[in-house]
Design a protein around this motif. Structure first.
Motif, PDB file in Angstrom:
ATOM      1  N   LYS A   1      44.381  55.046  32.596  1.00 21.05           N
ATOM      2  CA  LYS A   1      43.420  56.106  32.225  1.00 21.05           C
ATOM      3  C   LYS A   1      42.539  56.511  33.405  1.00 21.05           C
ATOM      4  N   SER A   2      42.765  55.886  34.563  1.00 23.66           N
ATOM      5  CA  SER A   2      41.800  56.038  35.657  1.00 23.66           C
ATOM      6  C   SER A   2      42.018  57.276  36.511  1.00 23.66           C
ATOM      7  N   SER A   3      43.153  57.936  36.330  1.00 26.30           N
ATOM      8  CA  SER A   3      43.447  59.118  37.149  1.00 26.30           C
ATOM      9  C   SER A   3      44.386  60.034  36.371  1.00 26.30           C
ATOM     10  N   THR A   4      44.458  61.294  36.790  1.00 24.47           N
ATOM     11  CA  THR A   4      45.445  62.193  36.183  1.00 24.47           C
ATOM     12  C   THR A   4      46.688  62.275  37.066  1.00 24.47           C
ATOM     13  N   ASN A   5      46.644  61.570  38.199  1.00 27.14           N
ATOM     14  CA  ASN A   5      47.769  61.637  39.126  1.00 27.14           C
ATOM     15  C   ASN A   5      48.741  60.482  38.883  1.00 27.14           C
ATOM     16  N   LYS A   6      49.941  60.807  38.425  1.00 23.08           N
ATOM     17  CA  LYS A   6      50.898  59.770  38.018  1.00 23.08           C
ATOM     18  C   LYS A   6      51.311  58.870  39.192  1.00 23.08           C
TER      19      LYS A   6
ATOM     20  N   VAL B   1      36.383  43.106  39.658  1.00 17.20           N
ATOM     21  CA  VAL B   1      36.624  42.443  40.944  1.00 17.20           C
ATOM     22  C   VAL B   1      38.119  42.312  41.233  1.00 17.20           C
ATOM     23  N   GLU B   2      38.930  42.281  40.190  1.00 17.05           N
ATOM     24  CA  GLU B   2      40.383  42.184  40.379  1.00 17.05           C
ATOM     25  C   GLU B   2      40.914  43.470  41.031  1.00 17.05           C
ATOM     26  N   LEU B   3      40.239  44.587  40.774  1.00 17.61           N
ATOM     27  CA  LEU B   3      40.616  45.849  41.431  1.00 17.61           C
ATOM     28  C   LEU B   3      40.359  45.732  42.936  1.00 17.61           C
ATOM     29  N   ILE B   4      39.231  45.139  43.274  1.00 18.80           N
ATOM     30  CA  ILE B   4      38.882  44.992  44.700  1.00 18.80           C
ATOM     31  C   ILE B   4      39.811  43.989  45.384  1.00 18.80           C
ATOM     32  N   HIS B   5      40.070  42.902  44.696  1.00 18.47           N
ATOM     33  CA  HIS B   5      41.007  41.904  45.240  1.00 18.47           C
ATOM     34  C   HIS B   5      42.368  42.564  45.496  1.00 18.47           C
ATOM     35  N   THR B   6      42.848  43.347  44.539  1.00 17.63           N
ATOM     36  CA  THR B   6      44.160  43.985  44.683  1.00 17.63           C
ATOM     37  C   THR B   6      44.168  44.991  45.834  1.00 17.63           C
ATOM     38  N   TYR B   7      43.084  45.762  45.951  1.00 20.22           N
ATOM     39  CA  TYR B   7      42.997  46.699  47.090  1.00 20.22           C
ATOM     40  C   TYR B   7      43.087  45.944  48.411  1.00 20.22           C
ATOM     41  N   SER B   8      42.389  44.789  48.480  1.00 17.11           N
ATOM     42  CA  SER B   8      42.380  44.053  49.754  1.00 17.11           C
ATOM     43  C   SER B   8      43.782  43.564  50.114  1.00 17.11           C
ATOM     44  N   LEU B   9      44.540  43.169  49.100  1.00 19.31           N
ATOM     45  CA  LEU B   9      45.909  42.688  49.374  1.00 19.31           C
ATOM     46  C   LEU B   9      46.809  43.848  49.801  1.00 19.31           C
ATOM     47  N   ILE B  10      46.661  45.008  49.149  1.00 16.95           N
ATOM     48  CA  ILE B  10      47.479  46.179  49.519  1.00 16.95           C
ATOM     49  C   ILE B  10      47.198  46.571  50.970  1.00 16.95           C
ATOM     50  N   HIS B  11      45.918  46.652  51.315  1.00 25.00           N
ATOM     51  CA  HIS B  11      45.572  47.051  52.685  1.00 25.00           C
ATOM     52  C   HIS B  11      45.965  45.975  53.691  1.00 25.00           C
TER      53      HIS B  11
ATOM     54  N   GLY C   1      41.540  53.940  45.873  1.00 28.34           N
ATOM     55  CA  GLY C   1      41.276  54.235  44.458  1.00 28.34           C
ATOM     56  C   GLY C   1      40.799  52.992  43.710  1.00 28.34           C
ATOM     57  N   LEU C   2      41.464  51.862  43.953  1.00 24.95           N
ATOM     58  CA  LEU C   2      41.090  50.614  43.271  1.00 24.95           C
ATOM     59  C   LEU C   2      39.678  50.185  43.661  1.00 24.95           C
ATOM     60  N   LEU C   3      39.376  50.288  44.941  1.00 23.42           N
ATOM     61  CA  LEU C   3      38.050  49.885  45.438  1.00 23.42           C
ATOM     62  C   LEU C   3      36.952  50.693  44.737  1.00 23.42           C
ATOM     63  N   THR C   4      37.155  51.997  44.664  1.00 18.78           N
ATOM     64  CA  THR C   4      36.122  52.859  44.074  1.00 18.78           C
ATOM     65  C   THR C   4      36.015  52.648  42.574  1.00 18.78           C
ATOM     66  N   LEU C   5      37.185  52.487  41.930  1.00 18.20           N
ATOM     67  CA  LEU C   5      37.217  52.330  40.473  1.00 18.20           C
ATOM     68  C   LEU C   5      36.445  51.079  40.020  1.00 18.20           C
ATOM     69  N   ALA C   6      36.433  50.060  40.856  1.00 16.31           N
ATOM     70  CA  ALA C   6      35.721  48.820  40.499  1.00 16.31           C
ATOM     71  C   ALA C   6      34.250  49.124  40.212  1.00 16.31           C
TER      72      ALA C   6
END
Ligand code: GRG
Length: 291
Positions: free
Chosen positions: A29-34, A78-88, A121-126
């Motif tokens: 639900k966090s974005s309209t971009n698939k 915080v899991e969103l931030i953790h996931t962003y850190s792993l992706i980057h 996106g994950l970082l900001t969404l957190a």
């Protein structure tokens, strides 16, 4: 009597499904971009242990706070931030890893551009999840402020900068501790402090919980280094800045035991917690060969 390992197992079985359900239902639900949703979901739902939200829940549970959906939302951020850190971290410009948690890394699957943006996106969404929750406004501001400090240029990002710029040099034990505290420890610290802020613990208990959080972070890193030790595991690079290379394997194991003891003592010193076994059980993650 139940062992701490069993206590942790039951705690995980109770809460991981709630965290996973919340994350999977709400990331879409966090974005309209698939494409962006696909990329963010791919890494967010790739099988992480959910250690960080669980730590916040462990504090809340220890103080008898009833867990509702709003709290799951706040502590899952915080899991969103953790996931962003792993992706980057996996990007070619950083660690250049093709795999994460046994699956293709985000940038291999979606490309460097989309992976970078999924992380952004994950970082900001957190922060959006915490800000939009129904918690008391003063508590929300404190949580957002602490999360920014722990994840940002004084915390995890600074740790990553020290890491990438010290790859070709040998760090002292003190420098390695600073790197690890920032890169890994700060996010654990945030999770424990977030639980403490929501539970409104006393200053005395907050101090002890902070000690517990730092011990947990250091134990996590020493344990990780022991598992990656060339003698016991996969890492071929004996030049790497690790506790094992600096201290030797046996001293690293002794140091791990000492740090765990300090963390357990901090938990024993809590005055108002209704139970302490859940927090203590988190140290069973670091039983050699059992994670
Ligand atoms: C890119 C700003 C930026 C930071 C990256 C955390 C980090 C900094 C990089 C990850 C590299 C790494 C393997 C660090 C060791 C600590 C760590 C975060 C391990 C993975 O955490 P777990 O075990 O992972 O909680 P799961 O997969 O269970 O979520």
């Amino acid at each position: 009597m139940e062992t701490e390992k069993q206590v942790l197992g039951e705690f995980e079985a109770k809460y991981i499904p709630l965290i996973d359900k919340f994350l999977s239902e709400n990331i879409v639900k966090s974005s309209t971009n698939k494409l962006l949703i696909d990329s963010m979901s791919y890494s967010l739902m790739a099988g992480g242990k959910r250690l960080r939200p669980l730590l916040s829940l462990a504090v809340l549970d220890s103080y008898g706070v009833a867990i509702n959906q709003e709290l799951i939302k706040v502590i899952s951020a915080v899991e969103l931030i953790h996931t962003y850190s792993l992706i980057h971290d996996d990007l070619p410009a950083m660690d250049n890893s093709d795999y994460r948690r046994g699956k293709l890394a985000n940038h291999v699957k979606f490309g460097d551009d989309i992976a970078t943006l999924a992380g952004d996106g994950l970082l900001t969404l957190a922060f959006e999840w915490i800000a939009d929750s129904s918690l008391n406004s003063a508590v929300k501001v404190d949580l957002i402020s602490q999360l920014a400090r722990s994840a940002g240029p004084c915390g995890m990002v600074a740790g990553q900068v020290i890491d990438v710029s010290s790859e070709d040099s040998s760090l002292t034990l003190e420098q390695l501790q600073t790197l690890d505290q920032k890169k890994t420890g700060e996010l654990f610290y945030y999770c424990v402090v977030a639980g403490a802020m929501i539970a409104k613990v006393s200053d005395h208990d907050l101090k002890q919980l902070k000690k517990f959080a730092w011990s947990f972070g250091v134990a996590f890193q020493i344990y990780d280094d022991i598992l990656d030790n060339p003698a016991t595991g996969s890492d071929e690079d004996v030049e790497k800045n690790t506790y094992v290379n600096l201290l030797g394997i046996e001293n690293a194991k002794d140091k791990l035991a000492e740090i765990i003891k300090q963390g357990e003592n901090a938990v024993d010193n809590l005055e108002d917690a209704k139970v302490t076994v859940i927090l203590k059980s988190f140290f069973t993650y670091f039983e050699i060969g059992k994670r």
